[in-house]
Design a protein around this motif. Structure first.
Motif, PDB file in Angstrom:
ATOM      1  N   UNK A 229       0.833  -1.205   0.000  1.00 43.66           N
ATOM      2  CA  UNK A 229       0.000   0.000   0.000  1.00 43.66           C
ATOM      3  C   UNK A 229       0.869   1.256   0.000  1.00 43.66           C
ATOM      4  N   UNK A 230       1.974   1.206   0.754  1.00 41.90           N
ATOM      5  CA  UNK A 230       2.888   2.350   0.805  1.00 41.90           C
ATOM      6  C   UNK A 230       3.512   2.604  -0.562  1.00 41.90           C
ATOM      7  N   UNK A 231       3.893   1.509  -1.251  1.00 40.91           N
ATOM      8  CA  UNK A 231       4.474   1.644  -2.586  1.00 40.91           C
ATOM      9  C   UNK A 231       3.450   2.216  -3.563  1.00 40.91           C
ATOM     10  N   UNK A 234       3.048   5.921  -2.916  1.00 45.79           N
ATOM     11  CA  UNK A 234       4.158   6.702  -3.471  1.00 45.79           C
ATOM     12  C   UNK A 234       3.996   6.857  -4.979  1.00 45.79           C
ATOM     13  N   UNK A 235       3.579   5.768  -5.628  1.00 52.85           N
ATOM     14  CA  UNK A 235       3.364   5.820  -7.070  1.00 52.85           C
ATOM     15  C   UNK A 235       2.217   6.760  -7.403  1.00 52.85           C
ATOM     16  N   UNK A 236       1.159   6.724  -6.558  1.00 56.99           N
ATOM     17  CA  UNK A 236       0.020   7.613  -6.766  1.00 56.99           C
ATOM     18  C   UNK A 236       0.441   9.075  -6.626  1.00 56.99           C
ATOM     19  N   UNK A 237       1.288   9.354  -5.630  1.00 54.15           N
ATOM     20  CA  UNK A 237       1.749  10.725  -5.416  1.00 54.15           C
ATOM     21  C   UNK A 237       2.515  11.241  -6.619  1.00 54.15           C
ATOM     22  N   UNK A 238       3.266  10.340  -7.266  1.00 57.67           N
ATOM     23  CA  UNK A 238       4.006  10.738  -8.463  1.00 57.67           C
ATOM     24  C   UNK A 238       3.040  11.116  -9.587  1.00 57.67           C
ATOM     25  N   UNK A 239       1.978  10.289  -9.751  1.00 57.33           N
ATOM     26  CA  UNK A 239       1.034  10.509 -10.843  1.00 57.33           C
ATOM     27  C   UNK A 239       0.075  11.655 -10.551  1.00 57.33           C
ATOM     28  N   UNK A 240      -0.099  11.975  -9.258  1.00 54.86           N
ATOM     29  CA  UNK A 240      -1.030  13.033  -8.867  1.00 54.86           C
ATOM     30  C   UNK A 240      -0.300  14.298  -8.434  1.00 54.86           C
ATOM     31  N   UNK A 241       0.968  14.402  -8.761  1.00 53.40           N
ATOM     32  CA  UNK A 241       1.770  15.542  -8.312  1.00 53.40           C
ATOM     33  C   UNK A 241       1.252  16.844  -8.907  1.00 53.40           C
ATOM     34  N   UNK A 341      -5.037   6.196  -8.707  1.00 53.84           N
ATOM     35  CA  UNK A 341      -6.087   6.154  -7.691  1.00 53.84           C
ATOM     36  C   UNK A 341      -6.043   4.818  -6.955  1.00 53.84           C
ATOM     37  N   UNK A 342      -5.889   4.877  -5.631  1.00 55.03           N
ATOM     38  CA  UNK A 342      -5.801   3.650  -4.825  1.00 55.03           C
ATOM     39  C   UNK A 342      -6.865   3.576  -3.743  1.00 55.03           C
TER      40      UNK A 342
END
Length: 377
Positions: A229-231, A234-241, A341-342
């Motif tokens: 979930x943490x990974x 982090x990936x979501x934050x990159x795509x939603x920056x 989106x997670x």
């Protein structure tokens, strides 16, 4: 006679096997009430009655797991001054749980629970120093008047060393009590999946492969899920920056006609990822409608429904009288992964230039604060 003897032996063996799965529970809880619910993940909740916080009942425990004792009102959504107690459930034992002032509780009993009582008291005492330092560090981190250098100094010279001492104390206790089943419970406080696995191997083989193995396996599974979930986050934050160009997509609207995100370029757009099955999504609709009416024409909402049938999606839009634009996201679409989106609801605000302004997970008041900042001028 022979047949009767055989049946009697079989019945006795069956009773003995069943008795090995029975946990006898005795509770003495101050101002708890006359009912207690036992909650176990993946199993149906069980409710037991008593009087003035005193209960005696039996549970069938097919394999060792964690159980939570809660007041029924919590399951009805009343979370004021919550009272709940999480303990390991071990068949073939008797456990006593009691408190005196509603701020802490104790556990003891036969066999496993006699050892667990010692483990529990040890963990509580060992945690004192680092818990106090952790609280102090959180306080400093939230205080804008404390310099970055002072925070780093406290972390490196005070908090981190106390945390390391605490972790080492757990390992030392585990080594000294490697033959006790209750030592497995220490692993939940050891930080990091690999450290947890290393500590587990310090236990005797009889403990590692005995009745406590399911509890350990669950710990590992939960930690692996948390890391995954943490990974993903982090990936979501990159795509939603903030500042990134929002990925293009076209999905069908309520009339079955294609609607593209690009067609809304030139205005603020809120992408609302939701589903009729999402309780918090539904709870947020009244506030969303309020703000949609508060700033008419200043932004558009595009609801993106996921994990629903078309029929359920359309029915939910009609039932909740949602006045904004809507599209349906089929399971084979890539929109969720494109935007990272997670969780649900997720609201992504896109500027008139097509770039991401902000992403907010959950029904968070910060979303409405941001709308006020953007459009309340």
């Amino acid at each position: 006679m022979l047949l009767g003897m055989v049946l009697a032996v079989m019945a006795l063996c069956s009773w003995a096997a069943q008795d090995g799965k029975i946990l006898k529970m005795k509770l003495d809880l101050v101002d708890f009430g006359d009912s207690v619910v036992v909650y176990r993940i993946g199993q149906k909740e069980q409710t037991f009655t008593g009087k003035n916080g005193k209960f005696e009942f039996e549970l069938q425990v097919d394999k060792v797991c964690l159980g939570t004792l809660v007041q029924p009102r919590l399951l009805r959504g009343d979370m004021e001054n919550p009272r709940f107690y999480t303990i390991p459930l071990v068949g073939g034992e008797t456990v006593r749980v009691w408190d005196t002032d509603k701020t802490r509780y104790d556990i003891d009993g036969t066999g496993f629970y006699a050892d667990y009582h010692k483990v529990d008291l040890f963990m509580e005492k060992a945690d004192d120093e680092q818990a106090a330092n952790a609280a102090k560090y959180r306080e400093m981190s939230a205080d804008p008047s404390v310099s970055k250098e002072a925070k780093e100094k406290f972390y490196n010279e005070v908090y981190k060393p106390s945390f390391d001492r605490y972790q080492q104390a757990l390992v030392d206790y585990l080594k000294a009590h490697a033959s006790q089943d209750a030592s497995v419970c220490l692993l939940s406080n050891i930080s990091g999946l690999e450290k947890k696995k290393e500590a587990f191997m310090l236990l005797d083989a009889s403990v590692r492969e005995g009745r406590m193995r399911p509890l350990y396996d669950n710990m590992v599974a939960e930690e692996e899920e948390a890391l995954q979930a943490e990974a993903q986050e982090k990936e979501a934050m990159k795509k939603q920056a903030e500042g990134l160009e929002a990925p293009a997509f076209t999905l069908n609207d309520l009339n079955g006609q294609p609607l593209s995100l690009a067609s809304l370029r030139g205005k603020y757009v809120v992408l609302d990822f939701w589903g009729s099955w999402c309780v918090w999504c539904i709870k947020g609709f009244p506030k969303m409608k309020e703000y949609y009416a508060k700033y008419p024409g200043k932004f558009e909402i595009l609801g993106v429904d996921v994990n629903d049938t078309v029929e359920k999606w359309q029915a939910a839009v009609k039932k909740h009288e949602l006045p904004w634009l809507h599209v349906y996201c089929p399971n084979d679409a890539t929109v969720l992964s494109d935007f990272g989106v997670t969780g649900f609801p997720t609201k992504i605000i896109i500027g008139p230039d097509g770039k991401i302004v902000k992403s907010i997970l959950g029904e968070d008041p910060a979303f409405y604060t941001l709308l006020d900042e953007l459009f309340g001028k």
